[in-house]
Design a protein around this motif. Structure first.
Motif, PDB file in Angstrom:
ATOM      1  N   ILE A  17       0.836  -1.233  -0.183  1.00  0.00           N
ATOM      2  CA  ILE A  17      -0.086  -0.437  -0.159  1.00  0.00           C
ATOM      3  C   ILE A  17       0.981   1.208  -0.058  1.00  0.00           C
ATOM      4  CG2 ILE A  17      -2.003   0.946   1.956  1.00  0.00           C
ATOM      5  CD1 ILE A  17      -2.871  -1.571   2.440  1.00  0.00           C
ATOM      6  N   LEU A  18       1.742   1.131   0.968  1.00  0.00           N
ATOM      7  CA  LEU A  18       2.996   2.478   1.178  1.00  0.00           C
ATOM      8  C   LEU A  18       3.508   1.922  -0.712  1.00  0.00           C
ATOM      9  CD1 LEU A  18       4.148   3.961   3.027  1.00  0.00           C
ATOM     10  CD2 LEU A  18       5.617   3.080   3.689  1.00  0.00           C
ATOM     11  N   LEU A  19       3.371   1.949  -1.497  1.00  0.00           N
ATOM     12  CA  LEU A  19       4.432   1.445  -2.395  1.00  0.00           C
ATOM     13  C   LEU A  19       3.763   2.487  -3.475  1.00  0.00           C
ATOM     14  CD1 LEU A  19       6.724   0.675  -4.214  1.00  0.00           C
ATOM     15  CD2 LEU A  19       5.464  -1.152  -4.486  1.00  0.00           C
ATOM     16  N   SER A  20       2.091   1.875  -3.275  1.00  0.00           N
ATOM     17  CA  SER A  20       1.493   2.479  -4.403  1.00  0.00           C
ATOM     18  C   SER A  20       1.065   4.140  -3.861  1.00  0.00           C
ATOM     19  CB  SER A  20       0.298   1.859  -4.585  1.00  0.00           C
ATOM     20  OG  SER A  20      -0.722   2.012  -2.764  1.00  0.00           O
ATOM     21  N   LEU A  21       0.626   3.723  -2.962  1.00  0.00           N
ATOM     22  CA  LEU A  21       1.020   5.365  -2.636  1.00  0.00           C
ATOM     23  C   LEU A  21       2.216   6.310  -3.381  1.00  0.00           C
ATOM     24  CD1 LEU A  21      -1.171   7.099  -1.500  1.00  0.00           C
ATOM     25  CD2 LEU A  21       0.085   6.889   1.200  1.00  0.00           C
ATOM     26  N   LEU A  22       3.026   5.514  -2.734  1.00  0.00           N
ATOM     27  CA  LEU A  22       4.399   6.673  -3.551  1.00  0.00           C
ATOM     28  C   LEU A  22       5.060   7.151  -5.295  1.00  0.00           C
ATOM     29  CD1 LEU A  22       7.026   5.071  -1.195  1.00  0.00           C
ATOM     30  CD2 LEU A  22       6.275   7.784  -1.032  1.00  0.00           C
ATOM     31  N   VAL A  23       3.789   6.171  -5.621  1.00  0.00           N
ATOM     32  CA  VAL A  23       4.353   5.760  -6.608  1.00  0.00           C
ATOM     33  C   VAL A  23       2.668   6.759  -7.353  1.00  0.00           C
ATOM     34  CG1 VAL A  23       3.607   4.285  -8.545  1.00  0.00           C
ATOM     35  CG2 VAL A  23       5.093   3.474  -7.207  1.00  0.00           C
ATOM     36  N   PHE A  24       2.192   7.083  -6.563  1.00  0.00           N
ATOM     37  CA  PHE A  24       0.552   7.594  -6.978  1.00  0.00           C
ATOM     38  C   PHE A  24       1.511   8.718  -7.316  1.00  0.00           C
ATOM     39  CE2 PHE A  24      -3.331  10.228  -6.162  1.00  0.00           C
ATOM     40  CZ  PHE A  24      -3.713  10.311  -7.700  1.00  0.00           C
ATOM     41  N   LEU A  25       1.741   9.774  -6.119  1.00  0.00           N
ATOM     42  CA  LEU A  25       2.174  11.294  -5.322  1.00  0.00           C
ATOM     43  C   LEU A  25       3.525  10.949  -6.507  1.00  0.00           C
ATOM     44  CD1 LEU A  25       1.738  10.604  -1.683  1.00  0.00           C
ATOM     45  CD2 LEU A  25       0.615  11.316  -3.777  1.00  0.00           C
ATOM     46  N   ILE A  63      -8.711  11.352  -3.136  1.00  0.00           N
ATOM     47  CA  ILE A  63      -9.956  10.338  -4.381  1.00  0.00           C
ATOM     48  C   ILE A  63      -9.643   9.790  -5.768  1.00  0.00           C
ATOM     49  CG2 ILE A  63     -12.544  11.210  -5.679  1.00  0.00           C
ATOM     50  CD1 ILE A  63     -13.206  13.032  -3.482  1.00  0.00           C
ATOM     51  N   LYS A  64      -9.165  10.660  -5.948  1.00  0.00           N
ATOM     52  CA  LYS A  64      -8.162  10.787  -7.294  1.00  0.00           C
ATOM     53  C   LYS A  64      -7.576   8.957  -7.046  1.00  0.00           C
ATOM     54  CE  LYS A  64      -5.890  14.211  -8.990  1.00  0.00           C
ATOM     55  NZ  LYS A  64      -5.463  14.910  -9.443  1.00  0.00           N
ATOM     56  N   TYR A  65      -7.007   8.667  -5.505  1.00  0.00           N
ATOM     57  CA  TYR A  65      -5.424   7.616  -5.486  1.00  0.00           C
ATOM     58  C   TYR A  65      -6.797   7.006  -5.598  1.00  0.00           C
ATOM     59  CZ  TYR A  65      -3.360   4.632  -2.180  1.00  0.00           C
ATOM     60  OH  TYR A  65      -2.588   3.185  -2.634  1.00  0.00           O
ATOM     61  N   ALA A  66      -7.514   6.867  -4.363  1.00  0.00           N
ATOM     62  CA  ALA A  66      -8.680   5.726  -4.458  1.00  0.00           C
ATOM     63  C   ALA A  66      -9.585   4.596  -5.887  1.00  0.00           C
ATOM     64  CB  ALA A  66     -10.183   5.780  -3.806  1.00  0.00           C
ATOM     65  N   ASP A  67      -9.483   6.176  -6.627  1.00  0.00           N
ATOM     66  CA  ASP A  67     -10.150   5.831  -8.182  1.00  0.00           C
ATOM     67  C   ASP A  67      -9.014   5.239  -9.411  1.00  0.00           C
ATOM     68  OD1 ASP A  67     -12.653   7.021  -7.763  1.00  0.00           O
ATOM     69  OD2 ASP A  67     -11.124   8.893  -8.926  1.00  0.00           O
ATOM     70  N   TRP A  68      -7.938   5.041  -8.835  1.00  0.00           N
ATOM     71  CA  TRP A  68      -6.492   4.722  -9.135  1.00  0.00           C
ATOM     72  C   TRP A  68      -6.639   3.570  -8.449  1.00  0.00           C
ATOM     73  CZ3 TRP A  68      -1.284   3.643  -7.545  1.00  0.00           C
ATOM     74  CH2 TRP A  68      -0.860   3.052  -8.511  1.00  0.00           C
ATOM     75  N   VAL A  69      -6.337   2.770  -7.595  1.00  0.00           N
ATOM     76  CA  VAL A  69      -6.454   1.973  -6.578  1.00  0.00           C
ATOM     77  C   VAL A  69      -7.962   1.100  -6.856  1.00  0.00           C
ATOM     78  CG1 VAL A  69      -6.611   0.816  -4.725  1.00  0.00           C
ATOM     79  CG2 VAL A  69      -5.068   2.765  -4.921  1.00  0.00           C
ATOM     80  N   ALA A  70      -9.064   1.411  -7.453  1.00  0.00           N
ATOM     81  CA  ALA A  70      -9.924   0.856  -7.409  1.00  0.00           C
ATOM     82  C   ALA A  70      -9.615   0.256  -8.968  1.00  0.00           C
ATOM     83  CB  ALA A  70     -11.301   1.371  -7.658  1.00  0.00           C
ATOM     84  N   GLN A  74      -9.028  -4.291 -10.678  1.00  0.00           N
ATOM     85  CA  GLN A  74     -10.041  -4.857 -11.714  1.00  0.00           C
ATOM     86  C   GLN A  74      -9.280  -5.004 -12.707  1.00  0.00           C
ATOM     87  OE1 GLN A  74     -12.831  -1.542 -12.285  1.00  0.00           O
ATOM     88  NE2 GLN A  74     -13.473  -1.869 -10.429  1.00  0.00           N
ATOM     89  N   GLY A  75      -7.777  -4.608 -12.418  1.00  0.00           N
ATOM     90  CA  GLY A  75      -6.668  -4.756 -14.054  1.00  0.00           C
ATOM     91  C   GLY A  75      -6.936  -3.764 -14.863  1.00  0.00           C
ATOM     92  N   ASP A  76      -6.921  -2.960 -14.351  1.00  0.00           N
ATOM     93  CA  ASP A  76      -6.890  -1.647 -15.530  1.00  0.00           C
ATOM     94  C   ASP A  76      -5.598  -0.555 -15.124  1.00  0.00           C
ATOM     95  OD1 ASP A  76      -8.002   0.874 -16.843  1.00  0.00           O
ATOM     96  OD2 ASP A  76      -8.833   1.049 -15.735  1.00  0.00           O
ATOM     97  N   LEU A  77      -5.106  -0.318 -15.855  1.00  0.00           N
ATOM     98  CA  LEU A  77      -3.522   0.190 -15.605  1.00  0.00           C
ATOM     99  C   LEU A  77      -3.735   2.026 -15.941  1.00  0.00           C
ATOM    100  CD1 LEU A  77      -1.346  -2.569 -15.626  1.00  0.00           C
ATOM    101  CD2 LEU A  77      -1.751  -1.675 -13.228  1.00  0.00           C
ATOM    102  N   GLY A  78      -5.085   2.077 -16.637  1.00  0.00           N
ATOM    103  CA  GLY A  78      -4.952   2.905 -17.776  1.00  0.00           C
ATOM    104  C   GLY A  78      -4.324   2.630 -18.422  1.00  0.00           C
ATOM    105  N   GLN A  79      -4.374   4.219 -19.709  1.00  0.00           N
ATOM    106  CA  GLN A  79      -3.988   3.792 -21.082  1.00  0.00           C
ATOM    107  C   GLN A  79      -2.348   4.959 -21.140  1.00  0.00           C
ATOM    108  OE1 GLN A  79      -6.358   3.913 -24.557  1.00  0.00           O
ATOM    109  NE2 GLN A  79      -7.775   2.952 -22.888  1.00  0.00           N
ATOM    110  N   SER A  80      -1.743   4.449 -21.963  1.00  0.00           N
ATOM    111  CA  SER A  80      -0.735   4.966 -22.819  1.00  0.00           C
ATOM    112  C   SER A  80      -0.863   5.660 -23.670  1.00  0.00           C
ATOM    113  CB  SER A  80       0.449   3.718 -23.717  1.00  0.00           C
ATOM    114  OG  SER A  80       0.476   3.980 -24.301  1.00  0.00           O
ATOM    115  N   PHE A  81      -0.689   6.871 -23.450  1.00  0.00           N
ATOM    116  CA  PHE A  81      -1.162   8.047 -24.476  1.00  0.00           C
ATOM    117  C   PHE A  81       0.030   7.678 -25.985  1.00  0.00           C
ATOM    118  CE2 PHE A  81       2.161  10.999 -23.109  1.00  0.00           C
ATOM    119  CZ  PHE A  81       2.022  10.856 -21.803  1.00  0.00           C
ATOM    120  N   LYS A  82       0.927   6.854 -25.755  1.00  0.00           N
ATOM    121  CA  LYS A  82       2.291   6.547 -26.760  1.00  0.00           C
ATOM    122  C   LYS A  82       1.498   5.999 -27.509  1.00  0.00           C
ATOM    123  CE  LYS A  82       6.952   5.706 -27.976  1.00  0.00           C
ATOM    124  NZ  LYS A  82       7.659   5.174 -27.683  1.00  0.00           N
TER     125      LYS A  82
END
Lengths: 320, 338, 310
Positions: A17-25, A63-70, A74-82
């Motif tokens: 959890i700490l790791l994810s928080l750091l990465v997110f920030l 809130i953004k963090y919570a969305d990101w973790v959610a 579910q296996g959704d890591l976002g979109q690569s824009f490249k």
């Protein structure tokens, strides 16, 4: 022992959890966001702002963090824009490639380390030991990326024994024997050059473990029982020296991650490490954060595996 | 058949320090009889442990000269395979520190049965386990079936020493070497372990070399005693003679420096100077001369040898004839030439 | 009031365990120990490993936290927070067991011996050197050795360097924890003689902790015997050696190897007798947990742990 493993697992969760928080920030602090890369610069800033609010990009960080973790769960890591595709899809194939590279490297690491470490430790201060120790010093001193480049140049370009990039010959049909063979052929050079450099730690560690165990009193007890030299080595010295090496296994995984970043880039091997460098250079933030997160989790799991192996093999810990 | 079972002749064990060899054991000659306990006493650096290791052939890189005759073999010149057949079978050793002498990663049952695997190949696994349980019983371990599967760190120091003894006696050795077997143990445990060694000696009819720095242990256990100083035996006699009529200045000094449990407050005797280190041992003349400087040089022999002063009582050098403690006058000295 | 009074001293160490490393219980290393020492005397604290003798010594000097109880030195309470840093501390010093590991190998003798001086007294470099030289002379080492390192000395000499450091602040009480167990007999004699000499010279009081009854008999005026954190017997040297009352004390005394081989048989019989008595009357001397009872006095000087009568 189960208590120990359960306690150890319990500690792992807050670590992740700490790791994810750091990465997110860290991702939050980077300039720009998911929209800045996607949009045409000529659109009206007011419209962009409206879009941002709609997408939740102006929400407070937790809130953004919570969305990101959610999403992560579910296996959704976002979109690569490249690459204009979901990060999950992008990472999937790379992860498999990196996994096989890791396995091959570990196999080579131990194939080299165990015979060399044993020879060096058992016959310490002979010329064989001096040769092996010499090799480990060279290994410590040689930067991996230079070594890998030299290997690539000699065996890939000059001798042309091995392919110089990719993970499989184009046009192969997955599942066929030729496909697997081609995969292995592509793996050999990068994993071997990585293993040759990283194994020196294990060689040295095993050597000093053996020299240390050799001088223990219980070795004298074994000799006094009438055990032959080979039995003393096989039953007492090796067994006791290899256990710490086994426990070191998890940390090897952690060490591998750093190595793959260089090696995959140099050998043009499409794995996580290469993806990481590409996305850093291309400022593909959603990919970078995902890769960093996965690397971090792998390290934490590596340490976990080490501790569990140690508790399994060492009775002094097992009992507690 | 002669009573003598072990004969050591002019043994010299040298270790290499840098480019020179230094003798930790020098000119040691002694015999051990069947069913006898020979105590070897000395302080640290006297070479007593080096002597024990020489007899067991446990010195890896030492130069061994002289003869160690045991069962038609000369251990000073023996092939490794023959030596391995003797070790654990005909001769065995009990070590000083039960904490480190057992493999921490092996259950004790396995460590005891290893000696059986090595020397009693005909035994089945089941027979071996029965034999180990039997041995654990013999050395006084409660709940042997349970202890069989335990690791050394789960046992107390006294229990671990019993395990080591079980390993040593597994094949009923003819020669048992006990190197400071109770130094690391509490007094009450020491008494039990010494008792056990005595009982087992009669049981397996072994000759025992008991190495210790503790004169009390020797007085209680030994039949004959050899006193070592600086790599040499300086006096050897049966235990009563040695304690009643000690002759060599070192033996006498040592006995006087023990706090006596009988009398009270008197000042203990202090041996002047220090035990010389291996590389600084005097190689010529009487090695103890430097520690008794008030004795005239002429009292010592040029090349001290063992003299038989009474049957079975040997003393090195002639200085004992002229020895007296610094606080007593020459005339008080009752020993010596009259 | 005595010189050093220890009243109902308890030192417990917590046992951690379970999933969250909670405190599950306590190891009662020292469990209600009381004794007092008179000035200028040597008090022997005897016991086997795990008896709590070393912990008692360390608790008195403040190296182990005290769970309960009171330690007072010349009437001053050492257990109160205030006195922890006060000058009382410099009156009590300790000699450690192992002369090989208790001296810092990278420091010169000068620095080792001067360390307590530097903590408590501000001396000039010259005066300090002078004092260290005097101290070394006192323990029988040449003052020229101040610039040497510990490895240049033998075991007995090292232990004397340790003693020089201990007496640097002119302490009144010295806690000696197994000061000779790591030494050879002849060297042991050297250190013991020397400890007696400086005791007379400086009017020192010793708390002499040892497992070796022979040494304790030689050195001590009064003796306390500990077993599993509790006292089993206390008395003068004569009380303990000539008239031991508690079965554990008897066992301990019987276990000392006799230095005269003529007494071998007698000693063996005595030991067997004591062992029989030990097995036979174990329950009269130990409670259900295998611990000693409270002390009852059997004479003016002699206390024995026995169940309360009636």
């Amino acid at each position: 022992m189960w208590k120990f493993i359960v306690r150890r697992l319990v500690i792992t969760f807050p670590q992740i959890i700490l790791l994810s928080l750091l990465v997110f920030l860290m991702a939050e602090m980077m300039p720009g966001d998911a929209l800045s890369g996607l949009l045409d610069p000529n659109i009206d800033p007011a419209a962009i702002e409206e879009q941002r609010i709609k997408l939740g990009l102006n929400d407070p960080w937790h809130i953004k963090y919570a969305d990101w973790v959610a999403g992560l769960v579910q296996g959704d890591l976002g979109q690569s824009f490249k690459f204009k595709m979901p990060v999950t899809e992008l990472i999937e194939q790379r992860l498999v490639n990196s996994f096989w590279l890791g396995v091959a490297t570990l196999i080579f690491t131990y194939l080299i380390a165990i015979p060399l470490g044993i020879t060096s430790g058992r016959y310490n201060d002979t010329w064989a030991d001096q040769m092996i120790t010499g090799y480990t010093y060279i290994g410590f001193a040689t930067p991996l990326f230079i070594f890998a480049l030299v290997v690539l140049w000699i065996f890939g370009f000059q001798l042309q024994w091995f392919p110089t990039s990719g993970s499989v010959e184009p046009g192969m049909v997955p599942g066929t024997f030729e496909y697997v063979l081609s995969k292995i052929q592509h793996l050999l050079l990068p994993s071997l050059s990585l293993a040759l450099i990283t194994t020196v730690n294990t060689v040295q560690y095993l050597r000093s473990e053996i020299i240390d165990t050799k001088q223990k009193d219980f070795i004298i007890t074994a000799r006094a029982k009438g055990a032959s030299e080979s039995r003393v080595y096989n039953r007492h010295i090796l067994r006791n020296s290899l256990l710490p090496i086994a426990a070191f296994f998890g940390f090897e995984i952690t060490g591998l991650i750093g190595g793959t970043v260089f090696v995959e880039q140099i050998f043009g091997y499409p794995g996580m490490g290469q993806l990481f460098l590409e996305s850093v250079v291309g400022r593909d933030y959603s990919v970078v954060t995902s890769v960093v997160l996965l690397f971090g989790i792998a390290s934490i799991l590596g340490a976990l595996i080490s501790d569990i192996i140690l508790s399994l093999v060492d009775p002094r810990i097992r009992i507690k | 058949m002669s009573k003598e079972m072990l004969e050591i002749k002019n043994l010299k064990t040298s270790f290499r320090i840098k480019d020179n060899y230094y003798a930790a054991v020098d000119d040691v000659t002694l015999t051990l009889n069947k069913n006898e306990i020979l105590g070897i006493v000395g302080e640290s650096g006297s070479g007593k442990s080096a002597l024990a290791f020489s007899v067991m052939g446990l010195h890896n890189r030492a130069k061994i000269e002289g003869n160690i005759l045991f069962k038609e073999h000369d251990i000073a010149n023996i092939s490794p395979s023959k030596l391995n057949k003797l070790r654990g079978e005909a001769m065995a050793m009990i070590f000083q520190d039960p904490l480190t002498a057992l493999n921490p990663l092996m259950i004790v049952g396995e460590q005891i049965s290893e000696t059986l695997i090595l020397h009693k190949k005909e035994m089945s696994q089941k027979q071996r386990k029965e034999k180990v349980i039997d041995l654990l019983n013999k050395v006084g371990i409660p709940m042997p079936e349970h202890v069989y599967g335990q690791y050394p760190h789960e046992l107390s120091g006294g229990m671990r020493q019993r395990i080591i003894i079980a390993i040593a006696i597994a094949n009923k050795p003819e020669l048992l070497i006990a190197d400071e077997p109770t130094t690391a143990l509490d007094v009450t445990i020491q008494a039990q372990i010494l008792d056990l060694i005595k009982t087992l000696k009669d049981d397996i009819d072994a000759g025992i070399i008991l190495i210790t720095h503790d004169l009390g242990v020797v007085a209680e256990m030994a039949d004959r005693v050899a006193v070592m100083y600086a790599g040499q035996i300086v006096e050897i006699a049966d235990v009563h003679t040695l304690f009643d009529n000690p002759l060599h200045p070192y033996t006498r000094s040592l006995l006087n420096s023990v706090p006596n449990t009988q009398e009270g407050q008197e000042e203990l005797h202090v041996i002047q100077g220090i035990v010389p280190s291996l590389s600084k041992l005097p190689r010529e003349g009487c090695r103890f001369a430097a520690r008794i400087p008030w004795i005239d040089d002429s009292a010592h022999e040029e090349n001290p040898v063992m003299h038989e002063v009474a049957p079975g009582h040997f003393v090195r050098c002639t200085c004992h004839n002229h020895f007296h403690f610094p606080d007593e006058s020459k005339e008080d000295s009752t020993h010596g030439i009259s | 009031m005595g010189f050093l009074d220890v009243e109902d001293l308890k030192v417990y160490f917590p046992i951690k365990g379970g999933l969250f490393n909670r405190t599950l219980g306590n190891v009662k290393a020292v469990d209600g120990v009381s004794f007092s020492i008179e000035e200028g005397k040597t008090y022997g604290l005897v016991g086997e490993s795990g008896s709590g003798k070393t912990t008692t010594g360390r608790a008195i000097i403040g190296l182990n936290d005290i769970t309960a109880g009171k330690v007072s030195f010349e009437g001053k309470d050492l257990t109160s927070k205030k006195s922890k840093t006060s000058a009382v501390r410099k009156d009590i010093q300790m000699i450690f067991q192992d002369p090989y590991s208790s001296l810092n190998p990278r420091k010169r003798v000068l620095d080792i011996v001067a360390e307590p001086l530097r903590n408590y007294e501000k001396l000039s470099k010259q005066a300090e050197k002078q004092r260290v030289g005097e101290l070394l002379e006192m323990v029988g080492l040449s003052p020229e050795s101040i610039l040497k390192y510990p490895h240049e000395f033998s075991g007995g000499q090292r232990q004397r360097i340790g003693v020089a450091r201990t007496i640097a602040l002119k302490p009144k009480l010295i806690i000696a924890d197994e000061p000779v167990s790591a030494l050879d007999v002849s060297v042991q004699a050297q250190v013991l003689n020397f400890m007696q000499d400086i005791q007379k010279e400086l009017n020192l009081t010793y708390l002499f902790i040892s497992h070796d009854l022979g040494v304790v008999k030689h050195m001590c005026d009064d003796i306390g015997i500990m077993y599993k954190g509790r006292y089993v017997e206390q008395g003068t040297k004569q009380d303990i050696f000539e008239n031991p009352q508690h079965i554990y004390t008897k066992r301990l005394v019987a276990a000392i190897p006799d230095i005269d081989p003529k007494n071998r048989e007698a000693q063996k019989q005595f030991r067997e007798e004591v062992q029989r008595e030990y097995e036979h009357s174990y329950n009269d001397y130990f409670d259900n947990d295998g611990l000693a009872y409270g002390l009852q006095s059997v004479s003016d000087t002699h206390l024995v742990a026995l169940p309360e009568k009636g």
